[in-house]
Design a protein around this motif. Sequence first.
Motif, PDB file in Angstrom:
ATOM      1  N   ALA A 186     -10.376   3.849  -0.119  1.00  0.00           N
ATOM      2  CA  ALA A 186     -11.315   4.143   0.909  1.00  0.00           C
ATOM      3  C   ALA A 186     -12.282   5.241   0.320  1.00  0.00           C
ATOM      4  O   ALA A 186     -13.461   5.480   0.583  1.00  0.00           O
ATOM      5  CB  ALA A 186     -10.568   4.565   2.266  1.00  0.00           C
ATOM      6  N   VAL A 189      -8.855  12.826   2.657  1.00  0.00           N
ATOM      7  CA  VAL A 189      -8.228  11.679   3.138  1.00  0.00           C
ATOM      8  C   VAL A 189      -7.135  12.204   4.272  1.00  0.00           C
ATOM      9  O   VAL A 189      -7.210  13.445   4.371  1.00  0.00           O
ATOM     10  CB  VAL A 189      -7.281  11.197   2.050  1.00  0.00           C
ATOM     11  CG1 VAL A 189      -8.124  10.213   1.026  1.00  0.00           C
ATOM     12  CG2 VAL A 189      -6.386  12.193   1.124  1.00  0.00           C
ATOM     13  N   THR A 242      -0.573   3.876   0.675  1.00  0.00           N
ATOM     14  CA  THR A 242      -1.255   4.911   1.783  1.00  0.00           C
ATOM     15  C   THR A 242      -1.861   6.151   1.077  1.00  0.00           C
ATOM     16  O   THR A 242      -2.389   7.169   1.567  1.00  0.00           O
ATOM     17  CB  THR A 242      -0.892   5.330   2.854  1.00  0.00           C
ATOM     18  OG1 THR A 242       0.387   6.460   2.427  1.00  0.00           O
ATOM     19  CG2 THR A 242      -0.027   4.131   3.411  1.00  0.00           C
ATOM     20  N   CYS A 280       0.847  -1.334  -0.018  1.00  0.00           N
ATOM     21  CA  CYS A 280      -0.067   0.117  -0.075  1.00  0.00           C
ATOM     22  C   CYS A 280       0.987   1.260  -0.074  1.00  0.00           C
ATOM     23  O   CYS A 280       1.744   1.436   0.746  1.00  0.00           O
ATOM     24  CB  CYS A 280      -0.825  -0.179   1.141  1.00  0.00           C
ATOM     25  SG  CYS A 280      -1.942   1.297   1.114  1.00  0.00           S
ATOM     26  N   GLU A 316      -5.250   6.195   0.114  1.00  0.00           N
ATOM     27  CA  GLU A 316      -6.346   5.903   0.643  1.00  0.00           C
ATOM     28  C   GLU A 316      -7.517   6.152  -0.551  1.00  0.00           C
ATOM     29  O   GLU A 316      -8.695   6.611  -0.229  1.00  0.00           O
ATOM     30  CB  GLU A 316      -6.605   7.107   1.521  1.00  0.00           C
ATOM     31  CG  GLU A 316      -5.645   6.860   2.748  1.00  0.00           C
ATOM     32  CD  GLU A 316      -6.210   7.348   4.226  1.00  0.00           C
ATOM     33  OE1 GLU A 316      -7.231   7.980   4.260  1.00  0.00           O
ATOM     34  OE2 GLU A 316      -5.355   7.016   5.236  1.00  0.00           O
ATOM     35  N   ARG A 375     -10.337   0.864   5.296  1.00  0.00           N
ATOM     36  CA  ARG A 375      -9.550   1.863   6.204  1.00  0.00           C
ATOM     37  C   ARG A 375      -7.969   1.435   5.936  1.00  0.00           C
ATOM     38  O   ARG A 375      -7.782   0.490   5.826  1.00  0.00           O
ATOM     39  CB  ARG A 375     -10.031   1.932   7.519  1.00  0.00           C
ATOM     40  CG  ARG A 375      -9.896   0.878   8.489  1.00  0.00           C
ATOM     41  CD  ARG A 375     -10.333   1.334  10.009  1.00  0.00           C
ATOM     42  NE  ARG A 375      -9.492   0.464  10.838  1.00  0.00           N
ATOM     43  CZ  ARG A 375     -10.061  -1.006  11.012  1.00  0.00           C
ATOM     44  NH1 ARG A 375     -11.095  -1.195  10.600  1.00  0.00           N
ATOM     45  NH2 ARG A 375      -9.437  -1.452  12.117  1.00  0.00           N
ATOM     46  N   ILE A 376      -7.212   2.451   6.280  1.00  0.00           N
ATOM     47  CA  ILE A 376      -5.776   2.023   6.009  1.00  0.00           C
ATOM     48  C   ILE A 376      -5.285   2.214   7.384  1.00  0.00           C
ATOM     49  O   ILE A 376      -5.453   3.394   8.069  1.00  0.00           O
ATOM     50  CB  ILE A 376      -4.948   2.971   5.121  1.00  0.00           C
ATOM     51  CG1 ILE A 376      -5.777   3.029   3.801  1.00  0.00           C
ATOM     52  CG2 ILE A 376      -3.719   2.481   4.779  1.00  0.00           C
ATOM     53  CD1 ILE A 376      -5.991   2.070   2.923  1.00  0.00           C
TER      54      ILE A 376
END
Length: 346
Positions: free
Chosen positions: A66, A335, A61, A59, A63, A75-76
């Motif tokens: 999401a 995010v 990240t 990932c 997001e 969710r991260i």
Amino acid sequence: MLFEKYRLVAMPPAKWAELIVDPDKCTGCGRCVKTCPVQLLEIYNKVSRSNYRYDAFRCLTCENCATVCPEGAIRIEKDYRVPRGFWKNENLYTGTKTLPAPFGKNNGTDFESYQHKLTEVERVIYKRRSNRLFKKKQVEPELLNRIIEAGRFAPSAGNNQPWKFVVIQDPKVLTELNRRSKKVLRFFSRLCIPGTWMDKYTPGDKKAKLKRWQKWLLWVLVWFVGGDADQRAHGGLNAVTSDPDQSVFFNAPTMIIFLADKRAIGGTEFDLGLCAHSMVLTAHSLGLGTCYIDLITKALEYDKKFQKRLGIAYPFQVITSLAVGYPQGKIDGIVRREKPRVTWIK
Ligand SMILES: Cc1cc2nc3c(=O)[nH]c(=O)nc-3n(C[C@H](O)[C@H](O)[C@H](O)COP(=O)(O)O)c2cc1C
């Protein structure tokens, strides 16, 4: 440790962020699967889950998964951290990610409750997300004109205005751009990706490692290409080269290639960045979606023949590219990001 920064250049040991999908909320619509630039998700038993084949690339990240999920099922948690070696980054971050907090005390808990106090520009800045889900509908010339006009009025060193744009909407040329880019990128993926991840349909070997020559090569490459040798970049590279069905620019109906006049004052990359981002924010304020596609830029750099076909020649140099189109459903959204690193001198 002495020589620490020369160690662990290739695939350094890292702690990665975790993608968590709530199976009770997930409807298996697959939007998260399509939007992930590293292809980390898949639908299994009608529910989205982490794709564990891609153990080495995880990932970023961003997001986006999401943000595009209509059910709020993803969710991260945690973050990408490299504890030692060349890519050590543990000490670079504050360790706290928050939603936008322009008024400080809100600390980003509830964007909806204070967004009416923001300017339209701020709202677009906070909500803009990279869009990787495009409708087939073409972007009208009037809108493209508005976007390009916004770029024309960006600041530039010495007011040189060193930009030039190639706007591609012809489906045949777009198909060719995708095909040729993949060809170049596949060559690079062979240099820096463990073999078993090259083919999406071959079961991955989670334990696959870089070959010795690849490690040495990366060590040399890093001095030439810098951050492009970062293993997170290889995740995106792997996604587009291991999957024959994945378009490098996500089947966007319009691609804008940004060129800079190499003779201009100062660093033209910065000028072009300002110009491109004025265009991006304008596009989003008009209800369009965009995604910078640097993989195309890298590929074009090594395909002079195709550059010629696109009318790209000295003194112009490809700087970056942008996918533009109508978003499929809601993509822009809020995010979390790392808290800023600021040195206040008062
Ligand atoms: C210079 C630049 C190059 C990028 N290249 C790519 C790319 O080749 N492919 C891609 O899917 N996303 C690309 N992105 C998008 C980033 O992945 C994205 O901006 C980042 O993950 C943060 O997510 P956000 O834009 O939704 O906030 C690029 C972004 C920038 C600024």
